[in-house]
Design an enzyme around this catalytic site. Structure first.
Site, PDB file in Angstrom:
ATOM      1  N   HIS A  45       0.833  -1.201   0.000  1.00  0.00           N
ATOM      2  CA  HIS A  45       0.000   0.000   0.000  1.00  0.00           C
ATOM      3  C   HIS A  45       0.870   1.255   0.000  1.00  0.00           C
ATOM      4  CE1 HIS A  45      -2.663   2.954   2.267  1.00  0.00           C
ATOM      5  NE2 HIS A  45      -3.404   2.636   1.216  1.00  0.00           N
ATOM      6  N   HIS A  87      -0.570  10.411  -2.785  1.00  0.00           N
ATOM      7  CA  HIS A  87      -1.914  10.058  -2.312  1.00  0.00           C
ATOM      8  C   HIS A  87      -2.841  11.259  -2.263  1.00  0.00           C
ATOM      9  CE1 HIS A  87      -5.101   9.416   0.702  1.00  0.00           C
ATOM     10  NE2 HIS A  87      -5.145   8.213   0.181  1.00  0.00           N
TER      11      HIS A  87
HETATM   12  O1  G3P Z   1      -6.408   1.727  -2.856  1.00  0.00           O
HETATM   13  C1  G3P Z   1      -6.752   1.052  -1.706  1.00  0.00           C
HETATM   14  C2  G3P Z   1      -6.597   2.033  -0.625  1.00  0.00           C
HETATM   15  O2  G3P Z   1      -5.333   2.557  -0.816  1.00  0.00           O
HETATM   16  C3  G3P Z   1      -7.628   3.113  -0.700  1.00  0.00           C
HETATM   17  O3  G3P Z   1      -7.411   4.033   0.268  1.00  0.00           O
HETATM   18  O4  G3P Z   1      -6.951   6.377   0.791  1.00  0.00           O
HETATM   19  O5  G3P Z   1      -5.175   4.676   1.062  1.00  0.00           O
HETATM   20  O6  G3P Z   1      -5.891   5.382  -1.192  1.00  0.00           O
HETATM   21  P1  G3P Z   1      -6.300   5.169   0.220  1.00  0.00           P
HETATM   22 CA    CA Z   2      -4.776   3.961  -2.693  1.00  0.00          CA
END
Ligand code: G3P
Ligand code: CA
Length: 327
Positions: A45, A87
């Site tokens: 992630h 992000h």
């Molecule tokens: O893409 C899965 C997850 O990353 C979604 O949440 O806010 O971390 O992009 P975020």
């Molecule tokens: Ca994400």
């Protein structure tokens, strides 16, 4: 539910883990088309973001070293129309923009407070390259930059799969940019636009925007697509009719993980429809009722039977059910 501590060390799991990883990397497009042929895969992630600044090349490289099958990149667009890995829509949380471009903030007032924000699309790539995207996390990462998506692809090619997320495509559409077209053009340029084009670098695209995923299909994209599902759109998409509709434009769902604890039938219903399930986000800093993140991931993988997951801690991904013994 019974939770057991991890018995096999990471080193002990490395052999079979690598075999499984190779299988997953080679077969994921097919796997996502036919969720009944399941293996388990780990998506880093924002990279290995528990240990390195998110969405930097350092975090992506570390994710590969930690055995990630896929590495996620969140995508934003610069003023000159370049896809970059970040992000947030704004720069101040993860860079030193407030120092380097102190006079370029937009100021907004809300609830009696004045907020200063530096939006990505207010800056050209050359300007973003001047920002330090590592020091906020740890001084040892000083000098890390916001990578372009091109640079991320070049860094990861042949080493892991790509799992890009189209962030805020509607926001960018209102500004005159098509994030879908930029993503598609980039994949074509790298010759990664077809499923199986590079077995060592499978590509799966994700977004909270069903419209963006449908637009990619209209552009000719046959790569596996994942619709992200949060609390705000769960009612619509996790209903039976919602999941049937998803099947018409995507191969996988990415629900916020606690939705699966509250709705225990979702994974089975998704699998019955041929949808792969990849919840987010598992991190060692917040595990709720679980003793540790490895146990939590194992519970979701081997008890709830999800197919893969997003985690900040790819090194803790349980390759076997040893970390958990369910009832
Ligand atoms: O893409 C899965 C997850 O990353 C979604 O949440 O806010 O971390 O992009 P975020
Ligand atoms: Ca994400």
């Amino acid at each position: 539910m019974r939770l057991l501590s991890q018995t096999a060390s990471h080193t002990q799991m490395l052999g079979p883990g690598l075999t499984r990883r190779a299988l997953v990397l080679a077969g994921v497009p097919h796997l996502l088309a036919r969720a009944t042929q399941r293996s388990k895969f780990v998506i880093a992630h924002r990279g290995a973001s528990a240990y390195a600044p998110e969405n930097t090349l350092a975090a992506y490289r570390l994710a590969v070293e930690q055995g990630a099958d896929f590495v996620e990149q969140d995508l934003q667009i610069t003023r000159d129309g370049v896809l970059v890995c970040l992000h947030d829509r704004t720069l101040e949380r993860t860079t030193d923009v407030a120092t380097v471009f102190a006079d370029r903030a937009r100021t907004e007032s809300a609830a009696g407070r004045t907020v200063r924000q530096w939006l990505v699309h207010d800056f050209n790539l050359d300007e973003l390259r001047r920002l330090d995207a590592g020091s906020w996390f740890d001084s040892k990462f000083r000098g890390e930059r916001i990578p372009t998506w091109d640079e991320a692809i070049q860094t990861l090619r042949g080493r892991a799969g790509l799992y890009p997320e189209l962030k805020d495509p509607e926001h960018y559409a209102a500004l005159g940019y098509s994030m879908e077209e930029l993503v598609w053009e980039t994949l074509c340029r790298h010759r990664l636009q077809e499923p199986g084009a590079d077995p060592k670098t499978p590509v799966v695209i994700q977004s909270f925007s069903d419209r963006a995923l449908r637009n990619l299909r209209k552009l000719g994209c046959r790569l596996p697509l994942t619709l992200l599902i949060g609390r705000s759109n769960a009612e619509r998409w996790l209903s039976q009719s919602g999941m049937r509709e998803i099947r018409s434009f995507a191969e996988a769902i990415g629900p916020e993980k606690t939705l699966l604890l509250e709705r225990r039938d979702v994974v089975a219903r998704a699998h019955a429809l041929g949808l792969t399930v990849v919840p987010y986000t598992f991190r060692s800093t917040a595990t709720g009722k679980f003793p540790d993140v490895r146990s939590e991931m194992a519970y979701f993988l081997f008890n709830l039977r999800v197919d893969g997951l997003f985690t900040d801690n790819p090194d803790l991904f349980p390759r076997s059910s040893g970390a958990y013994a369910g009832q």
